[in-house]
Scaffold this motif. Structure first.
Motif, PDB file in Angstrom:
ATOM      1  N   GLN A  79       0.896  -1.147  -0.085  1.00  0.00           N
ATOM      2  CA  GLN A  79       0.009   0.051   0.086  1.00  0.00           C
ATOM      3  C   GLN A  79       0.783   1.073   0.030  1.00  0.00           C
ATOM      4  OE1 GLN A  79      -2.792  -0.622   3.412  1.00  0.00           O
ATOM      5  NE2 GLN A  79      -4.051  -1.507   1.899  1.00  0.00           N
ATOM      6  N   GLY A  80       2.054   1.311   0.485  1.00  0.00           N
ATOM      7  CA  GLY A  80       2.812   2.348   0.562  1.00  0.00           C
ATOM      8  C   GLY A  80       3.610   2.632  -0.562  1.00  0.00           C
ATOM      9  N   MET A  81       3.870   1.389  -1.292  1.00  0.00           N
ATOM     10  CA  MET A  81       4.317   2.012  -2.696  1.00  0.00           C
ATOM     11  C   MET A  81       3.420   2.463  -3.765  1.00  0.00           C
ATOM     12  SD  MET A  81       6.783  -1.796  -2.641  1.00  0.00           S
ATOM     13  CE  MET A  81       7.058  -1.662  -4.422  1.00  0.00           C
ATOM     14  N   GLY A  82       2.276   1.908  -3.390  1.00  0.00           N
ATOM     15  CA  GLY A  82       0.923   2.434  -4.353  1.00  0.00           C
ATOM     16  C   GLY A  82       0.685   3.748  -4.090  1.00  0.00           C
ATOM     17  N   LEU A  83       0.660   3.867  -2.718  1.00  0.00           N
ATOM     18  CA  LEU A  83       0.550   5.475  -2.664  1.00  0.00           C
ATOM     19  C   LEU A  83       1.483   6.490  -3.159  1.00  0.00           C
ATOM     20  CD1 LEU A  83      -1.382   7.533  -1.071  1.00  0.00           C
ATOM     21  CD2 LEU A  83      -0.185   7.084   1.102  1.00  0.00           C
ATOM     22  N   LYS A  84       2.838   5.955  -2.931  1.00  0.00           N
ATOM     23  CA  LYS A  84       4.098   6.668  -3.439  1.00  0.00           C
ATOM     24  C   LYS A  84       3.932   7.083  -4.868  1.00  0.00           C
ATOM     25  CE  LYS A  84       8.907   6.230  -4.477  1.00  0.00           C
ATOM     26  NZ  LYS A  84       9.545   5.076  -4.895  1.00  0.00           N
ATOM     27  N   GLY A  85       3.495   5.801  -5.777  1.00  0.00           N
ATOM     28  CA  GLY A  85       3.412   5.968  -7.086  1.00  0.00           C
ATOM     29  C   GLY A  85       2.321   6.947  -7.419  1.00  0.00           C
ATOM     30  N   ALA A  86       1.199   6.727  -6.716  1.00  0.00           N
ATOM     31  CA  ALA A  86      -0.050   7.818  -6.895  1.00  0.00           C
ATOM     32  C   ALA A  86       0.121   9.153  -6.865  1.00  0.00           C
ATOM     33  CB  ALA A  86      -0.950   7.374  -6.021  1.00  0.00           C
ATOM     34  N   CYS A  87       1.196   9.576  -5.655  1.00  0.00           N
ATOM     35  CA  CYS A  87       1.607  10.822  -5.403  1.00  0.00           C
ATOM     36  C   CYS A  87       2.603  11.315  -6.341  1.00  0.00           C
ATOM     37  CB  CYS A  87       2.186  10.700  -3.896  1.00  0.00           C
ATOM     38  SG  CYS A  87       1.266  10.611  -2.918  1.00  0.00           S
ATOM     39  N   GLY A 101       2.663  10.316  -9.592  1.00  0.00           N
ATOM     40  CA  GLY A 101       1.813  10.398 -10.872  1.00  0.00           C
ATOM     41  C   GLY A 101       1.183  11.781 -10.953  1.00  0.00           C
ATOM     42  N   THR A 102       0.430  12.109  -9.619  1.00  0.00           N
ATOM     43  CA  THR A 102      -0.198  13.118  -9.596  1.00  0.00           C
ATOM     44  C   THR A 102       0.515  14.373  -9.552  1.00  0.00           C
ATOM     45  OG1 THR A 102      -1.899  11.856  -8.191  1.00  0.00           O
ATOM     46  CG2 THR A 102      -1.740  14.561  -8.291  1.00  0.00           C
ATOM     47  N   ALA A 103       1.882  14.386  -9.133  1.00  0.00           N
ATOM     48  CA  ALA A 103       2.769  15.671  -9.266  1.00  0.00           C
ATOM     49  C   ALA A 103       3.162  15.749 -10.618  1.00  0.00           C
ATOM     50  CB  ALA A 103       3.970  15.120  -8.091  1.00  0.00           C
ATOM     51  N   ARG A 104       3.544  14.790 -11.301  1.00  0.00           N
ATOM     52  CA  ARG A 104       3.901  14.751 -12.758  1.00  0.00           C
ATOM     53  C   ARG A 104       2.794  15.358 -13.672  1.00  0.00           C
ATOM     54  NH1 ARG A 104       6.870   9.291 -12.986  1.00  0.00           N
ATOM     55  NH2 ARG A 104       9.034   9.845 -11.906  1.00  0.00           N
ATOM     56  N   ASN A 105       1.653  14.658 -13.457  1.00  0.00           N
ATOM     57  CA  ASN A 105       0.480  15.374 -14.197  1.00  0.00           C
ATOM     58  C   ASN A 105      -0.742  15.665 -13.579  1.00  0.00           C
ATOM     59  OD1 ASN A 105      -1.238  15.603 -16.428  1.00  0.00           O
ATOM     60  ND2 ASN A 105      -1.251  13.562 -17.322  1.00  0.00           N
ATOM     61  N   PRO A 106      -0.825  16.550 -12.977  1.00  0.00           N
ATOM     62  CA  PRO A 106      -2.033  17.160 -11.974  1.00  0.00           C
ATOM     63  C   PRO A 106      -3.462  16.910 -12.744  1.00  0.00           C
ATOM     64  CG  PRO A 106      -0.320  18.878 -11.729  1.00  0.00           C
ATOM     65  CD  PRO A 106      -0.121  17.792 -12.966  1.00  0.00           C
ATOM     66  N   THR A 111      -6.661   8.511  -8.742  1.00  0.00           N
ATOM     67  CA  THR A 111      -7.246   8.534  -7.235  1.00  0.00           C
ATOM     68  C   THR A 111      -8.236   7.440  -7.252  1.00  0.00           C
ATOM     69  OG1 THR A 111      -7.173  10.848  -6.780  1.00  0.00           O
ATOM     70  CG2 THR A 111      -8.628   9.629  -5.530  1.00  0.00           C
ATOM     71  N   VAL A 112      -8.789   7.198  -8.435  1.00  0.00           N
ATOM     72  CA  VAL A 112      -9.722   5.989  -8.492  1.00  0.00           C
ATOM     73  C   VAL A 112      -9.165   4.719  -8.817  1.00  0.00           C
ATOM     74  CG1 VAL A 112     -11.713   5.107 -10.062  1.00  0.00           C
ATOM     75  CG2 VAL A 112     -11.684   7.451  -9.618  1.00  0.00           C
ATOM     76  N   THR A 113      -8.167   4.696  -9.477  1.00  0.00           N
ATOM     77  CA  THR A 113      -7.147   3.499  -9.638  1.00  0.00           C
ATOM     78  C   THR A 113      -6.434   3.283  -8.447  1.00  0.00           C
ATOM     79  OG1 THR A 113      -6.935   4.093 -11.845  1.00  0.00           O
ATOM     80  CG2 THR A 113      -5.389   2.539 -11.219  1.00  0.00           C
ATOM     81  N   LEU A 114      -6.199   4.151  -7.797  1.00  0.00           N
ATOM     82  CA  LEU A 114      -5.264   3.861  -6.380  1.00  0.00           C
ATOM     83  C   LEU A 114      -6.391   3.221  -5.274  1.00  0.00           C
ATOM     84  CD1 LEU A 114      -2.947   4.383  -4.283  1.00  0.00           C
ATOM     85  CD2 LEU A 114      -4.013   6.639  -3.656  1.00  0.00           C
ATOM     86  N   ILE A 115      -7.519   3.892  -5.167  1.00  0.00           N
ATOM     87  CA  ILE A 115      -8.381   3.321  -4.289  1.00  0.00           C
ATOM     88  C   ILE A 115      -8.912   1.888  -4.598  1.00  0.00           C
ATOM     89  CG2 ILE A 115     -10.800   3.645  -3.400  1.00  0.00           C
ATOM     90  CD1 ILE A 115     -10.435   6.513  -3.601  1.00  0.00           C
TER      91      ILE A 115
END
Length: 112
Positions: free
Chosen positions: A53-61, A63-68, A75-79
């Motif tokens: 879960q930590g690795m998934g959250l890291k990747g989502a953060c 990804g959002t930082a690169r492409n807001p 977020t949907v994919t992360l959840i």
């Protein structure tokens, strides 16, 4: 090189633990062994799911930082991914509870 060494050490640890578990005799040792097995299994599952879960959250953060603009889809994919990962620890909890409360080995030992 690190991963094969880790797998080899983990395999040796499981082999050593299995020998002690199979050498146990009597109902008290069966109950103690299954209790330890349930506790260790649940601990490993919870730890591994936490890392995932930590690795998934890291990747989502990242990804959002690169492409807001893609933040909503990320977020949907992360959840959804977190729900799948969490279901694995729930399955481990179910197996641990089965080991503790519905163990067929304990019934066979008590019946004899």
């Amino acid at each position: 090189m690190r991963k094969p060494l880790f797998v080899a050490m983990l395999t040796m640890a499981f082999v050593c633990i299995a020998g002690a578990a199979f050498a146990a005799e009597g109902i008290a040792s069966v109950v103690a062994t299954t209790s330890w097995a349930a506790a260790i299994g649940m601990g490993i599952a919870a730890g591994a799911c936490g890392i995932g879960q930590g690795m998934g959250l890291k990747g989502a953060c990242e990804g959002t930082a690169r492409n807001p603009e893609a933040g909503g889809k990320i977020t949907v994919t992360l959840i959804l991914g977190l729900a799948f990962i969490e279901s694995l620890s729930i399955y481990a909890l179910v197996v641990a509870l089965i080991l503790l409360f519905a163990n067929p080995l304990i019934g066979n030992v008590v019946g004899h």
